[in-house]
Scaffold this motif. Structure first.
Motif, PDB file in Angstrom:
ATOM      1  N   PHE A   1       0.842  -1.204   0.000  1.00 36.01           N
ATOM      2  CA  PHE A   1       0.000   0.000   0.000  1.00 36.01           C
ATOM      3  C   PHE A   1       0.873   1.248   0.000  1.00 36.01           C
ATOM      4  CE2 PHE A   1      -1.276   3.301   3.038  1.00 36.01           C
ATOM      5  CZ  PHE A   1      -2.410   3.828   2.438  1.00 36.01           C
ATOM      6  N   ALA A   2       1.902   1.265   0.848  1.00 37.16           N
ATOM      7  CA  ALA A   2       2.794   2.423   0.943  1.00 37.16           C
ATOM      8  C   ALA A   2       3.490   2.679  -0.390  1.00 37.16           C
ATOM      9  CB  ALA A   2       3.831   2.185   2.044  1.00 37.16           C
ATOM     10  N   LEU A   3       3.931   1.617  -1.028  1.00 35.08           N
ATOM     11  CA  LEU A   3       4.582   1.759  -2.333  1.00 35.08           C
ATOM     12  C   LEU A   3       3.616   2.371  -3.354  1.00 35.08           C
ATOM     13  CD1 LEU A   3       6.968  -0.761  -3.971  1.00 35.08           C
ATOM     14  CD2 LEU A   3       4.973  -0.011  -5.261  1.00 35.08           C
ATOM     15  N   LEU A   4       2.361   1.920  -3.358  1.00 33.75           N
ATOM     16  CA  LEU A   4       1.364   2.455  -4.297  1.00 33.75           C
ATOM     17  C   LEU A   4       1.057   3.915  -4.009  1.00 33.75           C
ATOM     18  CD1 LEU A   4      -1.190  -0.509  -4.598  1.00 33.75           C
ATOM     19  CD2 LEU A   4       0.329   0.365  -6.381  1.00 33.75           C
ATOM     20  N   VAL A   5       0.972   4.272  -2.740  1.00 33.76           N
ATOM     21  CA  VAL A   5       0.703   5.665  -2.369  1.00 33.76           C
ATOM     22  C   VAL A   5       1.815   6.575  -2.882  1.00 33.76           C
ATOM     23  CG1 VAL A   5       0.599   7.271  -0.418  1.00 33.76           C
ATOM     24  CG2 VAL A   5      -0.761   5.177  -0.380  1.00 33.76           C
ATOM     25  N   CYS A   6       3.060   6.156  -2.701  1.00 30.44           N
ATOM     26  CA  CYS A   6       4.190   6.961  -3.167  1.00 30.44           C
ATOM     27  C   CYS A   6       4.222   7.035  -4.695  1.00 30.44           C
ATOM     28  CB  CYS A   6       5.493   6.381  -2.642  1.00 30.44           C
ATOM     29  SG  CYS A   6       5.710   6.571  -0.856  1.00 30.44           S
ATOM     30  N   ALA A   7       3.908   5.926  -5.353  1.00 26.98           N
ATOM     31  CA  ALA A   7       3.886   5.925  -6.822  1.00 26.98           C
ATOM     32  C   ALA A   7       2.822   6.883  -7.346  1.00 26.98           C
ATOM     33  CB  ALA A   7       3.630   4.515  -7.334  1.00 26.98           C
ATOM     34  N   CYS A   8       1.645   6.862  -6.734  1.00 26.64           N
ATOM     35  CA  CYS A   8       0.575   7.780  -7.157  1.00 26.64           C
ATOM     36  C   CYS A   8       0.959   9.232  -6.871  1.00 26.64           C
ATOM     37  CB  CYS A   8      -0.725   7.435  -6.424  1.00 26.64           C
ATOM     38  SG  CYS A   8      -1.507   5.894  -6.936  1.00 26.64           S
ATOM     39  N   THR A   9       1.576   9.468  -5.715  1.00 24.26           N
ATOM     40  CA  THR A   9       1.969  10.831  -5.338  1.00 24.26           C
ATOM     41  C   THR A   9       2.969  11.405  -6.338  1.00 24.26           C
ATOM     42  OG1 THR A   9       1.617  10.329  -2.998  1.00 24.26           O
ATOM     43  CG2 THR A   9       2.977  12.245  -3.502  1.00 24.26           C
ATOM     44  N   SER A  10       3.811  10.550  -6.916  1.00 26.50           N
ATOM     45  CA  SER A  10       4.815  11.027  -7.870  1.00 26.50           C
ATOM     46  C   SER A  10       4.184  11.664  -9.097  1.00 26.50           C
ATOM     47  CB  SER A  10       5.720   9.868  -8.296  1.00 26.50           C
ATOM     48  OG  SER A  10       5.043   8.980  -9.170  1.00 26.50           O
ATOM     49  N   VAL A  11       2.959  11.266  -9.435  1.00 32.85           N
ATOM     50  CA  VAL A  11       2.280  11.863 -10.596  1.00 32.85           C
ATOM     51  C   VAL A  11       2.000  13.340 -10.338  1.00 32.85           C
ATOM     52  CG1 VAL A  11       0.210  11.798 -12.043  1.00 32.85           C
ATOM     53  CG2 VAL A  11       1.270   9.659 -11.280  1.00 32.85           C
ATOM     54  N   GLY A  12       1.427  13.635  -9.180  1.00 35.50           N
ATOM     55  CA  GLY A  12       1.159  15.030  -8.842  1.00 35.50           C
ATOM     56  C   GLY A  12       2.436  15.839  -8.741  1.00 35.50           C
ATOM     57  N   LEU A  13       3.488  15.265  -8.129  1.00 40.31           N
ATOM     58  CA  LEU A  13       4.765  15.973  -7.991  1.00 40.31           C
ATOM     59  C   LEU A  13       5.381  16.272  -9.354  1.00 40.31           C
ATOM     60  CD1 LEU A  13       6.425  14.028  -5.005  1.00 40.31           C
ATOM     61  CD2 LEU A  13       5.160  16.183  -4.933  1.00 40.31           C
ATOM     62  N   SER A  14       5.135  15.413 -10.334  1.00 40.20           N
ATOM     63  CA  SER A  14       5.739  15.573 -11.661  1.00 40.20           C
ATOM     64  C   SER A  14       4.934  16.479 -12.575  1.00 40.20           C
ATOM     65  CB  SER A  14       5.890  14.198 -12.333  1.00 40.20           C
ATOM     66  OG  SER A  14       6.725  13.357 -11.580  1.00 40.20           O
ATOM     67  N   PHE A  15       3.615  16.485 -12.433  1.00 43.72           N
ATOM     68  CA  PHE A  15       2.767  17.174 -13.399  1.00 43.72           C
ATOM     69  C   PHE A  15       2.142  18.462 -12.865  1.00 43.72           C
ATOM     70  CE2 PHE A  15       3.086  12.997 -15.202  1.00 43.72           C
ATOM     71  CZ  PHE A  15       3.019  13.182 -16.561  1.00 43.72           C
ATOM     72  N   VAL A  16       2.294  18.752 -11.569  1.00 46.23           N
ATOM     73  CA  VAL A  16       1.650  19.921 -10.969  1.00 46.23           C
ATOM     74  C   VAL A  16       2.706  20.800 -10.320  1.00 46.23           C
ATOM     75  CG1 VAL A  16      -0.060  20.734  -9.301  1.00 46.23           C
ATOM     76  CG2 VAL A  16      -0.470  18.612 -10.566  1.00 46.23           C
ATOM     77  N   VAL A  17       2.618  22.099 -10.546  1.00 41.01           N
ATOM     78  CA  VAL A  17       3.513  23.062  -9.910  1.00 41.01           C
ATOM     79  C   VAL A  17       2.809  23.613  -8.675  1.00 41.01           C
ATOM     80  CG1 VAL A  17       4.735  25.258 -10.155  1.00 41.01           C
ATOM     81  CG2 VAL A  17       4.568  23.683 -12.105  1.00 41.01           C
ATOM     82  N   ASP A  18       3.473  23.555  -7.527  1.00 39.61           N
ATOM     83  CA  ASP A  18       2.900  24.037  -6.275  1.00 39.61           C
ATOM     84  C   ASP A  18       4.006  24.732  -5.484  1.00 39.61           C
ATOM     85  OD1 ASP A  18       1.907  24.188  -3.549  1.00 39.61           O
ATOM     86  OD2 ASP A  18       0.315  22.828  -4.185  1.00 39.61           O
ATOM     87  N   ASP A  19       3.797  26.000  -5.173  1.00 37.59           N
ATOM     88  CA  ASP A  19       4.819  26.793  -4.489  1.00 37.59           C
ATOM     89  C   ASP A  19       4.679  26.778  -2.972  1.00 37.59           C
ATOM     90  OD1 ASP A  19       5.924  27.531  -6.918  1.00 37.59           O
ATOM     91  OD2 ASP A  19       4.569  29.242  -7.138  1.00 37.59           O
ATOM     92  N   ARG A  20       3.711  26.003  -2.468  1.00 31.17           N
ATOM     93  CA  ARG A  20       3.532  25.968  -1.014  1.00 31.17           C
ATOM     94  C   ARG A  20       4.730  25.309  -0.333  1.00 31.17           C
ATOM     95  NH1 ARG A  20      -2.133  22.963  -0.619  1.00 31.17           N
ATOM     96  NH2 ARG A  20      -1.050  21.788  -2.246  1.00 31.17           N
ATOM     97  N   GLU A  21       4.998  25.714   0.898  1.00 32.40           N
ATOM     98  CA  GLU A  21       6.100  25.122   1.653  1.00 32.40           C
ATOM     99  C   GLU A  21       5.780  23.664   1.981  1.00 32.40           C
ATOM    100  OE1 GLU A  21       8.669  25.893   5.757  1.00 32.40           O
ATOM    101  OE2 GLU A  21       6.971  27.192   5.223  1.00 32.40           O
ATOM    102  N   LYS A  22       6.731  22.778   1.693  1.00 32.20           N
ATOM    103  CA  LYS A  22       6.524  21.346   1.907  1.00 32.20           C
ATOM    104  C   LYS A  22       7.083  20.948   3.273  1.00 32.20           C
ATOM    105  CE  LYS A  22       5.823  21.680  -2.631  1.00 32.20           C
ATOM    106  NZ  LYS A  22       5.924  22.952  -3.338  1.00 32.20           N
ATOM    107  N   THR A  23       6.241  20.901   4.273  1.00 30.82           N
ATOM    108  CA  THR A  23       6.659  20.474   5.611  1.00 30.82           C
ATOM    109  C   THR A  23       6.019  19.133   5.921  1.00 30.82           C
ATOM    110  OG1 THR A  23       4.783  21.586   6.663  1.00 30.82           O
ATOM    111  CG2 THR A  23       6.808  22.871   6.368  1.00 30.82           C
ATOM    112  N   PRO A  24       6.646  18.335   6.787  1.00 30.35           N
ATOM    113  CA  PRO A  24       6.047  17.027   7.124  1.00 30.35           C
ATOM    114  C   PRO A  24       4.627  17.151   7.646  1.00 30.35           C
ATOM    115  CG  PRO A  24       8.311  17.170   7.909  1.00 30.35           C
ATOM    116  CD  PRO A  24       7.955  18.535   7.418  1.00 30.35           C
ATOM    117  N   GLU A  25       4.340  18.250   8.355  1.00 27.07           N
ATOM    118  CA  GLU A  25       3.003  18.427   8.920  1.00 27.07           C
ATOM    119  C   GLU A  25       1.958  18.690   7.837  1.00 27.07           C
ATOM    120  OE1 GLU A  25       5.698  20.138   9.813  1.00 27.07           O
ATOM    121  OE2 GLU A  25       6.182  19.086  11.684  1.00 27.07           O
TER     122      GLU A  25
END
Length: 573
Positions: free
Chosen positions: A507-531
């Protein structure tokens, strides 16, 4: 006792009865739509039922269906326009292999596109200006009737705006052709196209028109033709540019076979105008004429399948679960019998080998990949080739999403040794599968969420896994239980604690794989904090013992090594 086998009914008769019933139902639909007080759910149900009726094999596979695009039937104008629109959409679906669900939506749009002008269509002469202006009115009524996704299709049915969807281009061209048919009911096919190009050339995608012309030919079925030897008129019911045989019936309803080279389109004359009228009753009678017994061809030639069927896949997978013979020998024999599968397997093995020499032998490809990897690749190939064979809007972008997630999943699997690399790529395909089978008609593809930790956030709509699909994966494809549990957990992360450790890490591997799509195709200038990370992503990173900065580095390195935007072939798959 000998059982008598009843002869199959003449295909032409089946088609005529089906189309006549559809036209009657459409007339009912239009009357319901004209009545503002009619129930919206009932209207939607009938529109869906009508669209589904068109997809019956007796209509789609009959060689006589196409003839009714041009056959001059005496029908109320609304039904004639509807009939021609749907038949042209089916022709385009055959040309471009449109996704069945996309075709279904286009057929619904065809049934509602004239919803605001029923009275206008009943007038002896059409008002061209009002007809063109009606598109927006029909779109507004469709919107009110809760067919919102189709409103734009209908609003733009007579236009060709820049950068429109492929489905919109097809639908607009169909509507423009039918529009010319309504204005020039006695024109033959070539005259119709000439007028269309002269009057609406700026609104036409000529590549689509060329494909349609090639499909219907310069002597399309349904046309009034002249048999040049006897100088007699007939209606052409079926012909193909690759065959010399043409099936026609005479003006008295007698069926004939002619040489296609001896036929020519009838010119528009006063005589032709008089004979150029048919009723459904006439055609029904002619399809029951004794001469139809001599007509042999009832179905269109079947398209040669280029994707692996589920039955063939189960046969191949069975070789892995037996011990009587060497599975490599059995796989080599069966895969060689399927050229498209042989080519795909050898290409895949060559890419992974990263060698200058191409792998051309099935056995070599199997040995290079290994049986374990071949097993999961076969399943993945079957899934992806099945969905990629159909065309729909944003398909290319969706394939990029799939490749991005797969490459990150493979990288993570190689890094953490949770599951095999090919298993990781298959899991992504399974997670995306319900969304690749649900094409949406949208002007612009909605961008994924930046933290797109599930397919729902990538494709911006929710799809559930049917129980039948999960049963097929378990019983027929023999996938491990943790595979299915991981897919279920991906849709319900709050229940993750109910599953074992391997399921949780997958499940964790799939979540990270899906998240990579947004990180690659979407620009977001918000601060990336663990919280700021969504809970499922935090949970996934914890399970993998990975911090977000390290995950971003893996994702960025993957993008550099596997540039999805490069025109050059990717070296790692």
């Amino acid at each position: 006792m000998v059982t008598e086998i009843k002869p199959r009914p003449f295909a032409g008769l089946v088609v005529v009865k089906s189309l006549f019933a559809i036209c009657k139902q459409h007339q009912q639909l239009m009357q319901m739509a004209a009545d503002g007080a009619s129930d919206t759910e009932q209207l939607k149900s009938l529109a869906n039922k009508l669209a589904q009726t068109w997809l019956a094999p007796s209509i789609l596979n009959s060689c006589f269906t196409t003839a009714f695009i041009n056959l001059p039937l005496v029908l109320p104008r609304a039904q004639k326009r509807y009939l021609s629109s749907c038949l042209l959409l089916i022709a385009f679906a055959d040309i471009y292999k449109l996704h069945p669900k996309l075709l279904h939506k286009l057929l619904i749009a065809a049934s509602l596109r004239d919803i605001s002008i029923l009275k206008l269509l009943q007038q002896p002469k059409l008002d061209k200006k009002h007809l063109l202006a009606s598109a927006m009115q029909s779109a507004q009524q469709v919107q009110q009737r809760q067919f919102g996704a189709l409103a734009q299709l209908i609003a733009w049915q007579y236009t060709n705006a820049a950068n429109t969807l492929f489905s919109q281009q097809v639908f607009s061209l169909v509507c423009l052709i039918v529009h010319q048919q309504s204005l020039n009911p006695t024109a033959n096919w070539l005259q119709l196209l000439k007028t269309l190009v002269c009057q609406d050339g700026s609104k036409i995608q000529f590549s689509l028109l060329e494909s349609l012309f090639k499909y219907l030919t310069d002597l399309p079925a349904g046309s009034l033709v002249v048999e040049q030897k006897q100088q007699q008129m007939h209606y052409l019911m079926h012909s193909s540019e690759h065959e010399q045989d043409a099936i026609c019936f005479s003006l008295t309803g007698v069926w004939h076979h002619f040489n296609r080279d001896n036929l020519a389109l009838a010119a528009t004359t006063s005589t032709a105008e008089q004979v150029n009228k048919l009723t459904f009753k006439q055609v029904l009678e002619w399809c029951q004429h004794k001469s139809c017994e001599f007509i042999k061809q009832n179905e269109k030639p079947a398209n040669v399948s280029q994707h692996l069927s589920l039955t063939a896949l189960k046969t191949l997978l069975a070789h892995f679960h037996q011990s009587a013979n060497d599975p490599v020998d059995l796989l080599n024999q069966d895969i060689q019998a399927l050229p498209y599968l042989h080519n795909a397997l050898c290409t895949y093995a060559s890419e992974l080998a990263e060698s200058n020499s191409q792998i051309n032998k099935t056995r070599h490809a199997i040995m290079m990949l290994g049986l374990n990897r071949v097993y999961y690749w076969l399943i993945r190939y079957q899934i992806e080739s099945f969905y990629i064979q159909y065309q729909y809007d944003h398909q290319n972008l969706h394939q990029l999403y799939l490749l991005q997630a797969q490459s990150v999943a493979e990288n993570l699997a190689n890094e953490f040794k949770i599951i095999d690399k090919e298993q990781a790529k298959l899991m992504v395909s399974l997670a995306f599968m319900p969304y690749l089978n649900a094409p949406q008609i949208q002007t612009y593809q909605q961008a994924p969420e930046f933290y797109s930790h599930s397919p729902e956030l990538i494709f911006k709509h929710k799809k559930l896994y049917p129980q039948a699909l999960l049963e097929t994966l378990k019983n027929d494809l023999r996938l491990e239980g943790w595979c299915l549990d991981a897919l279920i957990a991906l849709q319900a992360p709050s229940k993750l604690h109910n599953f074992n450790r391997k399921t949780q890490q997958t499940f964790a591997l799939l979540v990270c794989a899906c998240t990579s799509v947004g990180l690659s195709f979407v620009v977001d200038d918000r601060e990336k904090t663990p919280e700021a990370l969504p809970q499922p992503l935090q949970q996934a990173l914890t399970l993998l013992n990975l911090d977000f900065t390290s995950f971003q580095q893996i994702q960025q390195e993957n993008s550099q090594d596997n540039n999805l935007y490069s025109p050059l072939p990717r070296l790692i798959r």
